[in-house]
Design a protein around this motif. Structure first.
Motif, PDB file in Angstrom:
ATOM      1  N   ALA A  93      -2.656  11.299 -12.276  1.00 46.55           N
ATOM      2  CA  ALA A  93      -1.365  10.960 -11.671  1.00 46.55           C
ATOM      3  C   ALA A  93      -1.508   9.774 -10.707  1.00 46.55           C
ATOM      4  CB  ALA A  93      -0.789  12.173 -10.941  1.00 46.55           C
ATOM      5  N   VAL A  94      -2.565   9.764  -9.928  1.00 43.39           N
ATOM      6  CA  VAL A  94      -2.712   8.729  -8.897  1.00 43.39           C
ATOM      7  C   VAL A  94      -2.866   7.339  -9.535  1.00 43.39           C
ATOM      8  CG1 VAL A  94      -5.228   8.830  -8.577  1.00 43.39           C
ATOM      9  CG2 VAL A  94      -3.812   8.314  -6.656  1.00 43.39           C
ATOM     10  N   VAL A  95      -3.559   7.305 -10.655  1.00 45.68           N
ATOM     11  CA  VAL A  95      -3.791   6.037 -11.354  1.00 45.68           C
ATOM     12  C   VAL A  95      -2.464   5.499 -11.922  1.00 45.68           C
ATOM     13  CG1 VAL A  95      -4.805   5.262 -13.536  1.00 45.68           C
ATOM     14  CG2 VAL A  95      -6.242   6.364 -11.828  1.00 45.68           C
ATOM     15  N   VAL A 111      -5.005   2.358   0.615  1.00 44.73           N
ATOM     16  CA  VAL A 111      -5.605   2.698   1.911  1.00 44.73           C
ATOM     17  C   VAL A 111      -5.607   4.221   1.996  1.00 44.73           C
ATOM     18  CG1 VAL A 111      -5.393   2.468   4.425  1.00 44.73           C
ATOM     19  CG2 VAL A 111      -4.673   0.585   2.923  1.00 44.73           C
ATOM     20  N   ARG A 112      -6.785   4.826   2.110  1.00 45.99           N
ATOM     21  CA  ARG A 112      -6.862   6.293   2.159  1.00 45.99           C
ATOM     22  C   ARG A 112      -8.200   6.706   2.761  1.00 45.99           C
ATOM     23  NH1 ARG A 112      -7.363   7.279  -4.408  1.00 45.99           N
ATOM     24  NH2 ARG A 112      -9.391   6.277  -4.667  1.00 45.99           N
ATOM     25  N   GLY A 113      -8.383   8.016   2.930  1.00 39.18           N
ATOM     26  CA  GLY A 113      -9.576   8.534   3.601  1.00 39.18           C
ATOM     27  C   GLY A 113     -10.839   8.344   2.783  1.00 39.18           C
ATOM     28  N   ILE A 122       5.295  11.295  -2.600  1.00 39.20           N
ATOM     29  CA  ILE A 122       5.121  12.730  -2.351  1.00 39.20           C
ATOM     30  C   ILE A 122       4.389  13.324  -3.557  1.00 39.20           C
ATOM     31  CG2 ILE A 122       6.361  14.904  -1.943  1.00 39.20           C
ATOM     32  CD1 ILE A 122       6.575  12.999   0.428  1.00 39.20           C
ATOM     33  N   GLU A 123       3.186  13.809  -3.326  1.00 32.93           N
ATOM     34  CA  GLU A 123       2.346  14.320  -4.417  1.00 32.93           C
ATOM     35  C   GLU A 123       2.620  15.821  -4.574  1.00 32.93           C
ATOM     36  OE1 GLU A 123      -1.668  12.627  -4.278  1.00 32.93           O
ATOM     37  OE2 GLU A 123      -0.649  10.777  -4.850  1.00 32.93           O
ATOM     38  N   ASP A 124       3.660  16.108  -5.370  1.00 33.79           N
ATOM     39  CA  ASP A 124       4.187  17.470  -5.424  1.00 33.79           C
ATOM     40  C   ASP A 124       4.113  18.086  -6.815  1.00 33.79           C
ATOM     41  OD1 ASP A 124       5.991  15.835  -6.646  1.00 33.79           O
ATOM     42  OD2 ASP A 124       7.766  16.674  -5.710  1.00 33.79           O
ATOM     43  N   THR A 163       0.850  -1.187   0.000  1.00 31.54           N
ATOM     44  CA  THR A 163       0.000   0.000   0.000  1.00 31.54           C
ATOM     45  C   THR A 163       0.879   1.229   0.000  1.00 31.54           C
ATOM     46  OG1 THR A 163      -1.953   1.033   0.977  1.00 31.54           O
ATOM     47  CG2 THR A 163      -0.342   0.092   2.516  1.00 31.54           C
ATOM     48  N   ARG A 164       0.267   2.389   0.120  1.00 27.86           N
ATOM     49  CA  ARG A 164       1.067   3.618   0.088  1.00 27.86           C
ATOM     50  C   ARG A 164       0.414   4.689   0.932  1.00 27.86           C
ATOM     51  NH1 ARG A 164      -2.901   6.514  -1.655  1.00 27.86           N
ATOM     52  NH2 ARG A 164      -3.697   6.361  -3.751  1.00 27.86           N
ATOM     53  N   PHE A 165       1.252   5.662   1.325  1.00 23.33           N
ATOM     54  CA  PHE A 165       0.760   6.880   1.951  1.00 23.33           C
ATOM     55  C   PHE A 165       1.233   7.995   1.024  1.00 23.33           C
ATOM     56  CE2 PHE A 165       1.395  10.427   5.064  1.00 23.33           C
ATOM     57  CZ  PHE A 165       0.058  10.665   5.280  1.00 23.33           C
ATOM     58  N   ALA A 166       0.322   8.898   0.641  1.00 27.56           N
ATOM     59  CA  ALA A 166       0.630   9.827  -0.457  1.00 27.56           C
ATOM     60  C   ALA A 166       0.316  11.275  -0.100  1.00 27.56           C
ATOM     61  CB  ALA A 166      -0.147   9.398  -1.703  1.00 27.56           C
ATOM     62  N   PRO A 167       1.076  11.850   0.801  1.00 32.79           N
ATOM     63  CA  PRO A 167       0.790  13.246   1.185  1.00 32.79           C
ATOM     64  C   PRO A 167       1.291  14.263   0.162  1.00 32.79           C
ATOM     65  CG  PRO A 167       2.725  12.471   2.350  1.00 32.79           C
ATOM     66  CD  PRO A 167       2.235  11.305   1.535  1.00 32.79           C
ATOM     67  N   SER A 168       0.668  15.429   0.159  1.00 31.95           N
ATOM     68  CA  SER A 168       1.165  16.559  -0.633  1.00 31.95           C
ATOM     69  C   SER A 168       1.926  17.469   0.322  1.00 31.95           C
ATOM     70  CB  SER A 168      -0.001  17.356  -1.228  1.00 31.95           C
ATOM     71  OG  SER A 168      -0.768  16.520  -2.045  1.00 31.95           O
ATOM     72  N   PRO A 169       3.133  17.890  -0.059  1.00 28.85           N
ATOM     73  CA  PRO A 169       3.911  18.748   0.851  1.00 28.85           C
ATOM     74  C   PRO A 169       3.459  20.202   0.806  1.00 28.85           C
ATOM     75  CG  PRO A 169       5.203  18.192  -1.086  1.00 28.85           C
ATOM     76  CD  PRO A 169       3.880  17.505  -1.253  1.00 28.85           C
ATOM     77  N   ALA A 195      -3.396  16.330 -13.541  1.00 30.48           N
ATOM     78  CA  ALA A 195      -4.187  16.556 -12.347  1.00 30.48           C
ATOM     79  C   ALA A 195      -4.111  15.300 -11.487  1.00 30.48           C
ATOM     80  CB  ALA A 195      -5.630  16.852 -12.739  1.00 30.48           C
ATOM     81  N   TYR A 196      -4.509  15.436 -10.241  1.00 25.54           N
ATOM     82  CA  TYR A 196      -4.428  14.344  -9.265  1.00 25.54           C
ATOM     83  C   TYR A 196      -4.985  13.012  -9.791  1.00 25.54           C
ATOM     84  CZ  TYR A 196      -6.249  11.430  -5.520  1.00 25.54           C
ATOM     85  OH  TYR A 196      -6.591  10.355  -4.757  1.00 25.54           O
ATOM     86  N   HIS A 197      -6.196  13.048 -10.373  1.00 25.11           N
ATOM     87  CA  HIS A 197      -6.853  11.783 -10.738  1.00 25.11           C
ATOM     88  C   HIS A 197      -6.033  10.958 -11.734  1.00 25.11           C
ATOM     89  CE1 HIS A 197     -10.293  13.202  -8.562  1.00 25.11           C
ATOM     90  NE2 HIS A 197     -10.389  14.265  -9.335  1.00 25.11           N
ATOM     91  N   ASP A 222     -13.011  10.363   2.220  1.00 24.97           N
ATOM     92  CA  ASP A 222     -13.322  11.528   1.387  1.00 24.97           C
ATOM     93  C   ASP A 222     -12.996  11.251  -0.079  1.00 24.97           C
ATOM     94  OD1 ASP A 222     -10.681  11.432   2.436  1.00 24.97           O
ATOM     95  OD2 ASP A 222     -10.309  13.503   1.862  1.00 24.97           O
ATOM     96  N   LEU A 223     -12.144  10.252  -0.338  1.00 23.27           N
ATOM     97  CA  LEU A 223     -11.792   9.941  -1.731  1.00 23.27           C
ATOM     98  C   LEU A 223     -12.599   8.770  -2.291  1.00 23.27           C
ATOM     99  CD1 LEU A 223      -7.990  10.657  -1.499  1.00 23.27           C
ATOM    100  CD2 LEU A 223      -9.615  11.791  -3.028  1.00 23.27           C
ATOM    101  N   PHE A 224     -13.536   8.253  -1.477  1.00 26.84           N
ATOM    102  CA  PHE A 224     -14.336   7.127  -1.968  1.00 26.84           C
ATOM    103  C   PHE A 224     -15.112   7.531  -3.231  1.00 26.84           C
ATOM    104  CE2 PHE A 224     -18.192   4.451  -1.994  1.00 26.84           C
ATOM    105  CZ  PHE A 224     -17.588   3.200  -2.052  1.00 26.84           C
TER     106      PHE A 224
END
Ligand code: GLU
Length: 289
Positions: free
Chosen positions: A204-206, A218-220, A41-43, A5-11, A200-202, A222-224
């Motif tokens: 890049a994330v894919v 695994v994420r919040g 890192i979503e930068d 899995t991953r954790f993907a914060p934006s700085p 855009a995020y959508h 809010d992104l469901f």
């Protein structure tokens, strides 16, 4: 297959209690399965991201006792991969350049129209009214956003029955994509942003989740609502769909979800006050590591 899995914060700010919960949960789940949690890192938004926030993120996560394989993936180092995914979608005839400003979109949405109610709110705000739909990619100008033509995209995957498995307790089960909901509730989302000149995020994330070999996102929660869009993009790009685990959000005493501006709940603030990692985990309802 190894659980990854991953954790993907934006700085764009300091991590707060909600991030601590998300990162520890993802890390705990990975460790329990003999797998790993990757960091990303979503930068891509250079105007809002700062190197000092990235340094602080790594420091806070290490303080929490988390580890991840190196090197850490930085989105800004993979712009060519996003551009090539965008080219694929364009080659399928699914994209168009959009020159609307936010103001244009607001004006189009508030213009009196017969039968129109309040505009639907999608993952990125009000659903785009379609003003530029039908413009050809040959007309694209520097500074245009690139949008997905949702109607065409759905027509292309009709019959392929895309869907995803949700393992989190809030929406557990198999979810088939609902074309009508995507058409009216998500609409023609932006795939490449005019302001940052890249994916855009959508999109890049894919691309990232596949490149990083993520088996479970695994994420919040809010992104469901954005997940069907991600699954649609995976299907269009012929990429595998991981499984998902959307967790509940940490809220303040008024029930409001925490925001990056909410420095009062920044991990580093608790650190400075002498709170231990185990105590911080307890505050968000997680057992000691
Ligand atoms: N960068 C996103 C955020 O900070 C996370 C996106 C994701 O987990 O898919 O909310």
């Amino acid at each position: 297959m190894m659980f990854r899995t991953r954790f993907a914060p934006s700085p764009t700010g300091y991590l707060h209690l909600g991030h601590a919960y998300s990162a520890c949960l993802a890390h705990d789940m990975a460790k329990a399965q003999g797998g790993e949690m990757l960091l990303r890192i979503e930068d891509t938004d250079a105007g809002r991201c700062r190197p000092e926030y990235e340094t602080a993120i790594l420091e806070d996560l290490r303080w929490l006792g988390l580890d991840w394989p190196e090197p850490v993936r930085r989105q800004s180092e993979h712009l060519a991969s996003y551009a090539s995914a965008l080219d694929k979608l364009s080659a399928l005839g699914l994209t168009y350049p959009c020159r609307c400003t936010r103001g244009d979109i607001r004006a189009a949405l508030s213009a009196p129209q017969e039968g129109a109610g309040t505009p639907d709110i999608g993952p990125d705000g009000p659903v785009y009214p379609g003003t530029c739909r039908g413009r050809s990619m040959a007309e694209a100008q520097p500074g245009n956003a690139i949008r997905l033509d949702m109607g065409r995209a759905l027509a292309l995957v009709a019959g392929r029955a895309p869907g995803f498995t949700e393992n989190g307790p809030l929406h557990a089960g198999r979810h088939a994509l609902d074309p009508q909901a995507l058409l009216t509730g998500t609409g023609d989302v932006v795939l490449a942003r005019r302001d940052i000149g890249t994916a855009a995020y959508h999109l890049a994330v894919v691309v990232d989740d596949v490149d990083q070999g993520i088996t479970e996102v695994v994420r919040g929660v809010d992104l469901f609502a954005a997940t069907p869009l991600h699954v649609l993009l995976q299907t269009l790009l012929e990429l595998p769909t991981p499984s998902y685990w959307h967790h509940d959000l940490i809220r303040d005493e008024n029930g409001k979800r925490l925001a990056k501006r909410d420095d009062a709940r920044a991990i580093r603030r608790y650190r400075a006050e002498g709170v231990s990692p185990a105590e911080l985990r307890e505050m968000v309802g997680l057992p000691p590591p």
